[in-house]
Design an enzyme around this catalytic site. Structure first.
Site, PDB file in Angstrom:
ATOM      1  N   ASP A 128       0.843  -1.210   0.000  1.00  0.00           N
ATOM      2  CA  ASP A 128       0.000   0.000   0.000  1.00  0.00           C
ATOM      3  C   ASP A 128       0.873   1.254   0.000  1.00  0.00           C
ATOM      4  O   ASP A 128       0.591   2.217   0.704  1.00  0.00           O
ATOM      5  CB  ASP A 128      -0.938  -0.004   1.213  1.00  0.00           C
ATOM      6  CG  ASP A 128      -2.112   0.956   1.038  1.00  0.00           C
ATOM      7  OD1 ASP A 128      -2.346   1.401  -0.111  1.00  0.00           O
ATOM      8  OD2 ASP A 128      -2.783   1.265   2.034  1.00  0.00           O
TER       9      ASP A 128
HETATM   10  N1  ATP Z   1       2.777   8.076  12.928  1.00  0.00           N
HETATM   11  C1  ATP Z   1       2.176   9.145  12.393  1.00  0.00           C
HETATM   12  N2  ATP Z   1       2.611  10.398  12.653  1.00  0.00           N
HETATM   13  C2  ATP Z   1       2.000  11.478  12.100  1.00  0.00           C
HETATM   14  N3  ATP Z   1       0.946  11.394  11.242  1.00  0.00           N
HETATM   15  C3  ATP Z   1       0.462  10.166  10.952  1.00  0.00           C
HETATM   16  C4  ATP Z   1       1.041   8.992  11.506  1.00  0.00           C
HETATM   17  N4  ATP Z   1       0.367   7.920  11.016  1.00  0.00           N
HETATM   18  C5  ATP Z   1      -0.589   8.405  10.210  1.00  0.00           C
HETATM   19  N5  ATP Z   1      -0.539   9.749  10.156  1.00  0.00           N
HETATM   20  C6  ATP Z   1      -1.406  10.638   9.389  1.00  0.00           C
HETATM   21  O1  ATP Z   1      -2.736  10.423   9.846  1.00  0.00           O
HETATM   22  C7  ATP Z   1      -3.651  10.454   8.753  1.00  0.00           C
HETATM   23  C8  ATP Z   1      -4.515   9.210   8.785  1.00  0.00           C
HETATM   24  O2  ATP Z   1      -3.677   8.087   8.595  1.00  0.00           O
HETATM   25  P1  ATP Z   1      -4.267   6.625   8.341  1.00  0.00           P
HETATM   26  O3  ATP Z   1      -3.142   5.680   8.278  1.00  0.00           O
HETATM   27  O4  ATP Z   1      -5.359   6.368   9.324  1.00  0.00           O
HETATM   28  O5  ATP Z   1      -4.997   6.757   6.969  1.00  0.00           O
HETATM   29  P2  ATP Z   1      -4.499   7.041   5.479  1.00  0.00           P
HETATM   30  O6  ATP Z   1      -3.179   6.393   5.252  1.00  0.00           O
HETATM   31  O7  ATP Z   1      -4.632   8.501   5.185  1.00  0.00           O
HETATM   32  O8  ATP Z   1      -5.646   6.323   4.692  1.00  0.00           O
HETATM   33  P3  ATP Z   1      -5.944   4.772   4.495  1.00  0.00           P
HETATM   34  O9  ATP Z   1      -7.213   4.507   5.183  1.00  0.00           O
HETATM   35  O10 ATP Z   1      -6.022   4.677   3.036  1.00  0.00           O
HETATM   36  O11 ATP Z   1      -4.796   3.997   5.052  1.00  0.00           O
HETATM   37  C9  ATP Z   1      -2.806  10.620   7.493  1.00  0.00           C
HETATM   38  O12 ATP Z   1      -2.833  11.982   7.144  1.00  0.00           O
HETATM   39  C10 ATP Z   1      -1.409  10.242   7.909  1.00  0.00           C
HETATM   40  O13 ATP Z   1      -0.434  10.991   7.174  1.00  0.00           O
END
Ligand code: ATP
Length: 498
Positions: free
Chosen positions: A169
């Protein structure tokens, strides 16, 4: 984790107000909402007071990110999917920690009867990043050292693939950036361990990053087959996006339309068209990543791509990325390219702009702590001839190899002087851990002998670069602390330190 295959990217229900600032989650206190994905919401949090004060704990006053994956109210199949996704994240975090992968500290099930929507949610406690590559692209990414970002992504992929995992992914949302500009791959909810040549993932993924073969892949009992070459395809799309203002190389107004363009290209019915804004070197690299079949893509491993990037940097003598070359040349595979800087139908709307501008500024002047490029550029002696290489730290203590929490007990020291005994008074303050990737610029074959916990003895040492701001610009790693033997020039014998 991402949208079910065959649908547009899912945004999921609005769960953004589930945990207000100040809410206690396990040992952590929520400070702010970071963002929400299809199945999870991510919050910034700080350690609760008593966690900070706990005796013997590594200092963790720094903020973390809490990924909260609610299961309440979901159909059993969806709930199983969340649990499976969390299991993959935890398993990978436990077994394949690396500086280019976001660190996972712990995971637990949230008990919050007063908040039924998150009661029973799975919580992953992660290292907090400053933002994502997506935010940086949305802000224009001008001035960011894009070559270094791509090298960082390659390093993360190379480590994953070497460890027998496929990310499955990869996309700019899942490329996080540390405050120092270092790249950290994240979101391992679809990551799969290879069994033989394949791994299996649920029939999900982000449409814009799926290779042609995934659109035809049969769904078996274990899921859909994926191979590391699927990550390489996604990397090709990301490289294009990085240089073309976030635009996909495949035309279309929606992910489904762009997916149709991917299939046309995969079946040989359409050429690969790249934006003129992509500089020739990166265009060639992206084209190899975007080879239409697994067989044609397979030779282009993350490792080999990284070597090509390093060779280019060496040849350039460590000059900064020259974005001006981006409009000069046309390559055979880009007949019919869009105009310079045109964002085309594949461009995405800007979002998260304010945060991304801060990030871009951080990246322009940033010094990634372990990227090879720094050493190529900054070798103070000039004797390395630009031939810096990475070495991965190896800790012979097995109990330390699986840990990703950077426990001080598992840290290793780097020597100030390789000609003096490797003892407490002869180590720099910067510690390193198993799996850390350091930039080495030369080797000293006849330093102080060092014997490791498995009675391996060596007099070989590598000079490694330390992050900006460290009291010492470089230090020495004994060869028994790494399995790597990169072809490096000999170091000049260091002057005796008294
Ligand atoms: N460890 C982290 N530190 C800072 N920001 C984070 C971290 N992990 C995720 N994020 C941010 O939080 C948001 C949500 O992340 P999440 O992984 O839930 O979903 P996503 O990758 O945007 O979507 P998907 O559902 O397709 O995986 C995103 O903007 C991501 O960049």
């Amino acid at each position: 984790m991402t949208a079910p295959r065959g649908q547009d990217d899912a945004t999921g229900p609005d769960r953004t107000d589930l945990l207000p600032p100040g809410h206690r989650v396990g040992d952590w206190v929520v400070t702010e909402l970071i963002g929400a994905g299809g199945w999870s919401t991510v919050y910034a949090a700080r350690p609760a007071e008593e966690r900070r004060d706990r005796p013997g704990r590594a200092p963790d006053s720094d903020e973390v990110a809490l990924k909260v994956m609610p299961t309440a109210g979901l159909a059993p199949r969806q709930a199983r999917r969340i649990v499976e996704s969390a299991r993959r994240e935890v398993e990978l975090g436990r077994r394949a920690g690396h500086p280019r992968l976001i660190g996972l500290r712990e995971s637990f099930v949230l008990s919050a009867p007063e908040l039924p929507a998150v009661d029973g949610a799975i919580v992953l406690v992660m290292e907090r990043a400053a933002g994502s590559l997506r935010e940086l692209l949305d802000a224009g990414a001008s001035g960011a050292d894009r070559g270094r970002l791509i090298a960082g992504i390659c390093e993360g992929l190379a480590h994953l693939h070497r460890s027998g995992w496929v990310h499955a992914d990869l996309k700019p949302e899942n490329v996080l950036l540390g405050r120092d500009g270092s790249v950290k791959l994240s979101d391992f909810g679809l990551a799969t361990e290879l069994t033989g040549t394949h791994g299996y993932v649920p029939p999900m993924g982000t449409l814009d990053y799926l290779p042609p073969e995934r659109w035809r892949a049969p769904l078996g009992e274990l899921g859909v087959q994926v191979r590391p070459s699927a990550d390489i395809w996604a990397l090709g799309v990301v490289i294009h996006e990085v240089f073309a203002g976030g635009a996909s190389p495949f035309p279309g107004a929606t992910p489904v339309a762009r997916g149709a363009a991917v299939q046309e290209y995969g079946e040989g019915r359409a050429p690969l068209r790249m934006d003129h804004a992509v500089p020739p070197f990166w265009r060639a690299l992206a084209a190899d990543c975007l080879a239409p079949t697994h067989a044609a893509r397979a030779p282009h491993t993350a490792e080999s791509l990284l070597a090509r990037i390093a060779a280019r940097e060496s040849a350039q003598g460590g000059t900064r990325e020259d974005t001006s070359e981006s409009t000069r040349e046309t390559e055979p595979h880009d007949a019919g390219t869009r105009g310079p800087g045109a964002h085309g139908a594949g461009a995405r709307p800007a979002r998260g702009r304010a945060r991304a501008v801060v990030l871009a500024a951080a990246l322009c002047g940033a010094a990634g702590t372990t990227l090879w490029a720094d050493a190529v550029r900054e070798d103070p002696s000039g004797r390395a001839g630009g031939r810096a290489r990475t070495v991965e730290v190896f800790n012979a203590e097995r109990g330390c190899q699986d840990r990703v929490d950077r426990d001080p007990q598992c840290s290793l020291g780097l020597a100030i002087d390789p000609l003096r005994p490797y003892a407490a008074g002869n180590v720099v303050p910067t510690r390193v851990w198993h799996g850390d990737v350091l930039t080495a610029d030369c080797r000293l074959p006849d330093g102080q002998p060092v014997i490791d916990e498995e009675d391996l003895q060596s007099t070989l040492w590598f000079r490694v670069r330390l992050p900006h701001g460290s009291p010492y610009p470089a230090a020495w790693l004994p060869a028994v602390r790494t399995k790597d033997r990169p072809p490096l020039p000999g170091c000049p014998r260091p002057p005796a330190v008294r």
